[in-house]
Structures are given as C-alpha cells and as structure tokens.
Design an enzyme around this catalytic site. Structure first.
Site, mmCIF file in Angstrom:
data_model
loop_
_atom_site.group_PDB
_atom_site.id
_atom_site.type_symbol
_atom_site.label_atom_id
_atom_site.label_comp_id
_atom_site.label_asym_id
_atom_site.label_seq_id
_atom_site.Cartn_x
_atom_site.Cartn_y
_atom_site.Cartn_z
ATOM 1 N N GLU A 417 0.807 -1.218 0.000
ATOM 2 C CA GLU A 417 0.000 0.000 0.000
ATOM 3 C C GLU A 417 0.846 1.275 0.000
ATOM 4 O O GLU A 417 0.663 2.143 0.833
ATOM 5 C CB GLU A 417 -0.902 0.015 1.251
ATOM 6 C CG GLU A 417 -1.841 -1.165 1.358
ATOM 7 C CD GLU A 417 -3.168 -0.937 0.665
ATOM 8 O OE1 GLU A 417 -3.228 -0.069 -0.214
ATOM 9 O OE2 GLU A 417 -4.130 -1.624 1.010
ATOM 10 N N GLU A 494 -4.370 -10.400 -0.675
ATOM 11 C CA GLU A 494 -5.272 -10.292 0.481
ATOM 12 C C GLU A 494 -6.678 -10.560 -0.033
ATOM 13 O O GLU A 494 -7.081 -10.008 -1.057
ATOM 14 C CB GLU A 494 -5.230 -8.899 1.111
ATOM 15 C CG GLU A 494 -3.899 -8.571 1.746
ATOM 16 C CD GLU A 494 -3.859 -7.172 2.383
ATOM 17 O OE1 GLU A 494 -4.915 -6.646 2.793
ATOM 18 O OE2 GLU A 494 -2.753 -6.617 2.450
#
Ligand code: GAL
Length: 983
Positions: A417, A494
């Site tokens: 991220e 994820e």
C-alpha cells in the site's frame, strides 16, 4: 546537545555508520546476547532527553529497568501501562503529514547497560553490534563514542563496535525515537509500538571468516538433480555430507536430491567453512519460475492456500518467542494452510527458519507502507520522491540480504500500500539483479510493469472470475496489458477479511482458484486478531483494540480481523478455511457405492494419509473401518469401491427399527506423526446421507385449545390471553415470536464498497425494536391460532405473522407450531434473520443437538459444519469475538434438547430443520456490548430458531454476501415442534 544533534530523526537517510546488510547466518563465531534488563528512561521529546546519555559515568541508578527485547508501551499490561500506551491506526498517520518532519512530542526511550565480554572473547577479528529490530529510529553509543544511527523498524542493523570495545566493563547507550522520518514509510495497519523490540547482540567476526554468503540451490525437475553453488567473498569449502558434496565456495555441484517444497520440506545440512569460521546452513533445493504465465516451483504450478501474518502476541506485542512462532506454523499446517505473506515486513528471522523446516511458501515482504498519503491524494508520496530513493533501496537490500538463503521464500514483495513510483521500480530492479531466482511481488502496481505476478487485494468473486478468464478490464498501457494478461499469474495477496464472524464466501473463491490455472490462490487477511490483553476495573481480562488506550485518532476494532483470536484459539473462520482448502477432496457416492478421491496437493501423493469410513445413524456411530486407497499421485483421482463391511453397514437391512438419518463419512488422517501434528490428525473429510427421512412430518391432532380465565391451554402447553406460550409442562417459557434481527457483525456494520449492509444495520427500519400486535386469538378443536402484525415504530412496514399451534397425535407432550409470514409493504433490504425467539429457564444450559456442528455456521460459512450429534454447554456455544456480534448459530439442526443437570428439559424439533442459537444474554445485549466483558449473563436463556439467516460475507473489507446467500423477505411458512416429557 543542540537541535542538530537530532537531525537524523527527521532525515530521509536510512542511517549512518551502519555496516552493509548481510545474511542472518548460524555460525560458530562467538555471540554475546544483549537481551535482558537495560536501564530505561522515557523522555517526552527531544528537549527532554538526557545530556550525556552516552557517558559511561552517567548515574542511571535511579532509572527503571526495561527488558530488551520489548516495546515500552506494552510494559505493565495487562494491568496499567507504564510508558505511554499502544495506539492503533489503520491508514492514517497519527501525526500531521509533513514529511520528513514529525511532532516535537516524540516519546524517546533512553536505554543503557554495561556488559563485559569476558576473557574468552576472541582477541582478534572484529565485533559487530547487531540489532534485529528497533522501532522506529535510534542512535547508539559505545563507551561514549557514537557508532551511528539507524531506521527500518523490522530490519536488522549492524555497527562495527571493534575500535571502541574495551576489556572489562563496556557501556552501551541507545536512544530510540518513537517518531522519525521513517514513520512515513511504516504506516502498516497495526499498533504503533516502539523500542528495541527484537534481540540485540554482539557478534564476533573472525579474520578470514564468512561474513556473508548466498546459497543457490536449484532443482531441475526433469533430471531430479539439484545444483548447489555458494557465493561469497570468503574463501572456504562447502560440504553437504548427506549428498557427498565437498566443493569450494563459488564452485557448483549437481547431484540427485529430494527437492524442497512446502509439502515436502526436505532440508540438507550443509557447512560452509573457512579456516576460522563454520557456518551451518539448511539447504532446500527448489526452483521458482514464472513460466507459461504461471508461478511454478520445480516445474509445477502451485496453489497458494495462504494467510497474511503479522507478528502478534496479546501480551508482548510484536516481540515473539520462538515457541509462539512455531505455534503459529503448527496451527497453520494443521489447518491446511501452505503459504504465508509476511505482511507487511520481514518477520523475526527465526520464523523463516521454521518456515524452511515445517514447510510453507513464503512471500517475504519489505518493511514499507505509505498508506497514509492516500488521504491527501498521494501528494508527496515517498514512493515517487527522489529524496526517499536511498531509504527505499536500503530497505529492499536489507530484506533480501538478510533472508536470501531461505528455500521457503519464493517471492520478494516490495512492501504494501505505497501506491506507485520510481522508487518501487528501483527496488524491484535491484532485487531482480541481486536475486534472479525469485519473482517480485507488489500489489500496488496494477499495471504490473515492475512485478512478476498480478496481485490484487479484495477483488470480488466476479472480478476474480474475469481475471481467471483473462477478460478483465485493460490496463492503461497496451504493452503492459498484454504482459499482464498473457505472461503472468494472478494472486489475491489479500482476500476474505477475517474480521469478526466470517469470512463468508471462501468456498466460492476456492472454486475459482481451482477452475482457472491463472488464479493461483491467495492469502486470507489475516492470521491473528491483534487484541491486547487488559484487565478492567474488576479484574476481568479482555482484549483491547483501537481506542481502548484513549487514542484521539484510531480505527477501533479493525485491528481484530484474524483467523485466530488474540490468544491463538482458532476461530470458526479458520475451521471453515481448513475445510475449504483441504488438499484432498473426497466424494462419496451411495448409488455407485464408491468413494472418489482427488489429490489436490501440488507435489505429494496421498501415501501419508490413511482413509477411514464410518456409518452413523441419527448421529450414533454404528460401524467404522478402514478404506484401502492406493497412493493417489498429485493432481490425480482414484475411484475406490466401498469395502464389504461398509456396504453391509450401509445396507437397508442394517438400519435398525428406530432408524433415523443415516450418514456415511470418510476421513483422511495422517498416517504418522508430523512435526506439526500427530498421527490421526484429520486433513480432509466428506459425508453423505444414505437414507432416513430428514424428520417425520408433523402429525397434528385435533386436541382442543381450552380457555380458562386469562389462560389458554393446549395439551402440555399454557398460553396467556394474547396467545403467547408461557409454559410447556412445568417449564416457564417466554413464548416464541417472530424475530428478524441479529446483532450486526463487523461485516454487516462496515459494509464496504457500497454494498452497505442495509437498512436493518442502520436501524432505520426498526428490526431491532419490533412490536407484536395481536389481531386475533382463535381457539378451535384443532388447536390455537394467533394472528399478529409485527412492525416497528415510525414505519408502516410490517410482517403478518400467524401462529398455528397444535398437539401431536402420537406423542403426548409434543406441540407443533407453524408460522405463516406475509410481508406487507416494500421490504427492499435483506433480512438478517427470519425465525423465532423465545426465553427459557437458565437451568437448561446443557445442549444436545443433531444437525450441523460442532461450531457455528451461516449460509456462506458452512463448509466445515458436519451433520452429527453434538453436546455442549450454552457457554461453550458462544464464540467470543473480541468485538461482540452475532455468533454461534448452528445450521441444519434437526432437533435440539436443552436440559438441566439431571437431563430434564425441552426438545425443539425441526420440520425438517432450523438454525439454532442459544445464549445467556439477549441479542440487544450482544449488540450493545463493546467488549466481551460487557456481556453479563441474565437469568434466562435466549433461543433463536431460524428458518434462515442472511449470509456473512466479508464486506468489512471486500465483497458482501453473494446473492445466493442473501435473505429476502417473502411470504413463507415454517414449522417447529416443542416437546417435554409427560408426567
Ligand atoms: C489492506 C491492507 C492491510 C489491512 C487490510 C484491512 O488494504 O493491506 O494491511 O489494512 O487492508 O484489514
């Protein structure tokens, strides 16, 4: 001391005075541990720091002591914190975004200790001071001399201590700053914790020793040979006695070997020796490649059944014992998990040794996340800013150099991220050059220009399906699009957010991974709830989450989203995952009297498994035996005929007079002990019903309902004047009535990406406060009929609910209730549940049921529910989610008996079945509770008997409930029976 003495804190520079990163090696060179008690003082900021901290003469006798390794905020817990407190934010920086500056209120830990290396410490060579992890920035002095400073909380740092070491007593001083420029690069979704939280040591480096090496151990699946070559600047020899290898450093040897895989973690002990040092290695031969658009190990596509693992312990934070690390892997392996993404930083180095040994595929992720920049439109994001280039490269180098010798690691991940930027591309380029043997992973690069796998998080089922078919939306650049679409595999780094009750929809994901070669599996978010053990005023322990330490800015319980609870008890979500990803699929065919066994392992055959069968009648075992199954090769299927004893046991003749439902089960268990589980541990199972009606259809009598004053009686039942059941036999009941509400789950509450939960979650439609208006009570020869209108204040939406009560022709003491439901108005939202709720005496706390179990299950989390007969106490039937919410419903229950200590009680009968929940508190209590200790037992038990419940989904971060698992209001009816013994 001047302000400039602290310039390093707010500098983008990764550090000064440090040594080049190198592998964490097991060597016979001397090591002196600096773990243990240090003198400690916490300064509130830079101006509050100690003058002369480095001075050996400083009198620190009045200082407190603090253990190394530990995080200072965890000190004192579970009671009162002593130094600051943990603070949790997910993506937001808990300070003004003004890189590289950080607040003046910068808690700074000052550490000091003395040590004496002793007379045996080698007089020649060098001595390095090594820190395995210091959060977030530190400077270090030895005997008053500054050695340097460092950043990179989850990365090792070494300094050369040699010139300043003395015989006898030495003094080391370390100043650790909670905030630094590096904090901008460490915005992972976790608690902010500080200190020397991993081990520290002094390590001897002999002259002509082996400071570093890179063991390349490839496997050629065509020849069955492994090639070993150890690269190092040192001179020396490499021996692998078991393989007869004895070569010089730099030479290669090719011999027949057994390869390393996560399924067969075959390691060979090797020694690399120079004249002065011996390094022990555990070599695993394997080759990782992206080939034909697939991620292949040893020539085969692998399927990742993974989890994202943060390092967490509810008492010590990110300081973990090696036992805890091993336990994590044991629990994973026992639950069929074969892969770990080390989200979002390199773990304690010992964890990777265990991964090699026990066998899991690892994506080793660099310690990098700049997520907080998303809130300012990624303006100034370090990933694209040249002044951060060196810090990015430094982090990648330290990740790769430390961990490069682990066979378990099959990919390097640039971080998490951090959006996109040239610095990420530079990290990738460097890593590929340094280690061509491992592909690069990074989720943030959707165009996949500098990564080798197309990685995404939380893509929903439909998009994953399109990706599987290669029909996903194009990327901006046609060349990159072609590369991504045709040349590289897809993983979900994820998915399935395991927050609270859930995740739902795992089975549907797994089918996609099995269906499309390009979809090579994924990593559930995440392994463990990062709850912190605390005690409330009356001493009750509970697990704290964001906000519980008074943080002004926090993300509440978003930190508790794991497959295991903070104390590592497996959650129902983990049990579901285990079943969904079982590596062997078993299909039992009663008509063909065969068992079809499909081996879903990537490498191993099934010889390590023993297959057993059993027959159960109404949940009671009647026969069992062994099923002889030939070793099925990876990817192959075997058809096995039922053995004679199973045929006999399953034959109609074998069914007794009082036969209930009969089921055949087949189970695959470990033949022998494995390092992570004992012989007999179950890997996979299946069951099939062979006969027996699900439940006898209700036979209704014509017993008359009799009105006597303000009561109505019908058989063993007593009702009040409004037709509500008040007693059955001598059991007092707050009679069943329609219930449409559940305590919202995290997935209900957080409703992600627009599929927000629903009007029932926002409570605007009032399902949490239904009024039951009785319109008519009719007693007749055939029983009692109560007509009601169920609605909520402020709305004219309603459910017509008509309750028909009758006795049973055959069984005295039994009553049947059929409820007819008719929605009135526009029910344009899903219902959390549709069923009945009643209250019973608290004494009936022992439950036995026949149906799905042993754990909770919902429409989209039901793979692990097995039909059987189970017993549990009401207390055991509660799932203690850290943030209380709907839980504990058992699915497909044919009957359930609630009994007191002497076995007397009430039986509820399905027609054919119902979902069953029983709690010592109400749904309202559950919905109001913020922590487990808010739930206080009442003097009644509250029972829900549901025709259906809405699925669970994973919308706390990801897709909501799939259409087929949603519950919509519709005209319907359902029947349940109640039975008490007749006197
Ligand atoms: C992802 C992130 C994880 C975690 C997760 C939600 O975006 O990579 O670190 O925050 O969302 O729990």
């Amino acid at each position: 001391m001047t302000r400039t003495d602290f310039d390093y804190v707010e500098s983008e520079s990764p550090g000064t005075g440090r040594l080049d990163p190198r592998a964490a090696l097991t060597s016979d060179a001397a090591v002196f541990s600096l773990d243990g008690d240090w003198r400690f003082r916490l300064a509130s900021g830079l101006t509050d720091t100690t003058e002369g901290l480095e001075n050996p003469d400083l009198d620190d006798s009045a200082w407190d002591t603090l253990a190394v390794p530990s995080s200072w905020q965890m000190t004192g817990l579970p009671g009162e914190t002593r130094y600051g407190a943990p603070a949790y934010t997910n993506t937001v920086y808990p300070f003004p975004v003004d890189p590289p500056r950080v607040p003046d209120a910068n808690p700074t830990g000052e550490y000091r200790r003395t040590f004496d290396l002793g007379a045996d410490w080698p007089a020649t060579g060098r001595t390095f001071l090594r820190f395995e992890g210091v959060d977030s920035c530190f400077a270090v002095w030895l005997n008053g001399i500054r050695l340097g400073d460092g950043k990179g909380s989850r990365l090792a740092t070494e300094f050369d201590a040699t010139p300043h070491l003395k015989a006898g007593e030495n003094t080391i001083a370390v100043r650790v700053h909670q905030w630094s420029a590096a904090s901008y690069l460490e915005d992972q979704d976790m608690w902010w914790l500080s200190g020397i939280y991993r081990s520290a040591s002094l390590v001897h480096r002999p002259d002509a020793g082996i400071p570093d090496l890179f063991a390349h151990a490839d496997f050629d699946h065509r020849t069955g040979e492994g090639t070993l070559r150890v690269e190092s600047d040192a001179d020396g020899r490499v021996t692998v006695p078991e393989l007869g290898i004895d070569i010089a450093i730099g030479e290669s040897a090719t011999v027949a070997v057994e390869p390393w895989t996560a399924e067969t973690p075959r390691l060979y002990d090797a020694v690399v020796a120079s004249g002065t040092e011996r390094v022990s290695l555990r070599i695993g031969f394997r080759t990782v490649k992206i080939e034909d658009g697939l991620l292949k190990v040893n020539g085969k596509r692998i399927l990742l059944r993974g989890v994202n693992r943060h390092e967490w312990d509810p008492d010590t934070g990110r300081t973990l014992s090696v036992e805890t690390m091993r336990r994590d892997l044991e629990i994973m392996k026992r639950h069929n998990i074969n892969a770990v993404r080390t989200s979002h930083y390199p773990p304690d180095k010992r964890f990777l040794d265990l991964c090699d040994e026990l066998g899991v595929w690892v994506i080793d992720e660099c310690d990098l996340e700049t997520h907080g920049f998303v809130h300012i439109g990624w303006k100034g994001n370090p990933s694209g800013e040249p002044q951060w280039r060196e810090a990015y490269l430094d982090r990648m180098r330290r990740t790769v150099e430390r961990d490069k010798n682990h066979p378990a690691i099959i990919m390097w991940s640039l971080g998490n991220e951090s959006h996109t930027g040239d610095n990420l591309a530079a990290m990738s380029e460097w890593a590929k050059g340094r280690d061509p043997g491992r592909p690069i992973h990074y989720e943030g690069d959707w165009d996949s220009g500098y990564v080798d796998v197309y990685s995404r998080m939380y893509a929903d089922h439909a998009e994953t399906d399109r990706i599987g078919q290669k029909t996903e939306a194009a990327t901006t650049d046609p060349a990159l699009d072609a590369h991504r679409r045709d040349e590289i595999p897809f993983i979900l780094c994820e998915y399935a957010h395991a927050m609270g009750n859930g995740p739902g929809g795992l089975s549907e994901y797994q089918r996609l991974f099995e269906q499309y070669p390009r979809c090579q599996g994924g990593f559930v978010w995440e392994w463990i709830d990062h709850g912190i053990r605390r005690r409330n005023e009356d001493g009750t322990e509970f697990f704290a989450y964001g906000g519980d330490f008074g943080e002004p800015l926090h993300d509440a319980n978003f930190i508790t989203d794991g497959l295991v609870f903070p104390d590592r008890t497996p959650s129902p979500g983990l049990l579901e995952y285990k079943k969904v990803i079982e590596p062997v699929q078993i299909a039992i065919s009663p008509s063909g009297q065969t068992v079809v066994i499909t081996n879903g392992y990537d490498f191993t055959d099934t010889a390590h498994l023993r297959f057993t069968w059993s027959v159960e009648d109404g949940g009671e075992g009647t026969a069992s035996g062994e099923l002889t199954v030939p070793a099925v090769a990876a990817g192959q299927t075997a058809f096995v005929e039922w053995p004679e004893p199973l045929r006999a046991a399953a034959s109609p003749e074998a069914a007794g007079d009082a036969s209930g439902e009969r089921w055949v089960s087949v189970s695959a268990v470990l033949v022998k002990d494995e390092p992570w589980a004992e012989a007999g541990h179950e890997i996979a199972w299946s069951q099939t019903q062979i006969d027996g009606a699900a439940a006898a259809a209700p036979t209704r009598s014509t017993t008359e309902a009799v009105v006597a004053g303000r009561e109505i009686s019908l058989g063993a039942a007593t009702f009040d004047a409004l037709g509500r059941l008040t007693a059955l036999g001598d059991i007092a009941i707050d009679g069943p009535r329609l219930d449409l509400w559940r305590a919202p789950t995290d997935n209900d509450l957080l409703g992600w990406g627009g599929n927000v939960s629903d009007k029932w979650v926002t409570r605007e439609v009032g399902l949490d406060r239904l009024e039951h208006k009785v319109l008519d009570v009719e007693t007749a020869d055939s029983g009692l009929t109560v007509t009601t209108r169920v609605g909520a204040a402020s709305t004219d939406l309603a459910m017509g609910a008509v309750y028909h009560w009758s006795t049973d022709t055959e069984t005295p003491g039994r009553l049947w209730l059929t409820v007819e439901i008719t929605p009135e108005g526009d029910w344009d939202f899903v219902l959390p549940r549709l069923g009945l709720r009643a209250a019973l005496p608290k004494t009936l706390g022992n439950v036995t049921w026949f149906g799905g179990g042993p754990g909770e299950a919902y429409a989209d989390t039901r793979a692990a529910a097995r039909v059987g007969r189970y017993s549990a106490t009401v207390a055991e039937m509660q799932t203690p989610y850290v943030f209380p919410q709907e839980n504990g419903s058992r699915i497909d229950v044919r009957w359930a008996k609630l009994a007191d200590e002497s076995g007397n009680g009430l039986t509820v009968l399905g027609a054919p079945d119902f979902a069953f929940t029983v709690r010592p508190w109400t749904t309202e209590d559950l919905a109001a509770a913020k922590h487990t200790h808010d739930l206080v037992e009442r003097d009644r038990l509250y029972v829900n008997l549901d025709q259906a419940l809405q699925g669970v989904g994973t919308a706390s971060c990801g897709p909501g409930v799939l259409p087929q698992h949603r519950l919509h209001a519709a005209a319907t009816s359902f029947t349940v029976g109640f039975e008490v013994p007749v006197r």
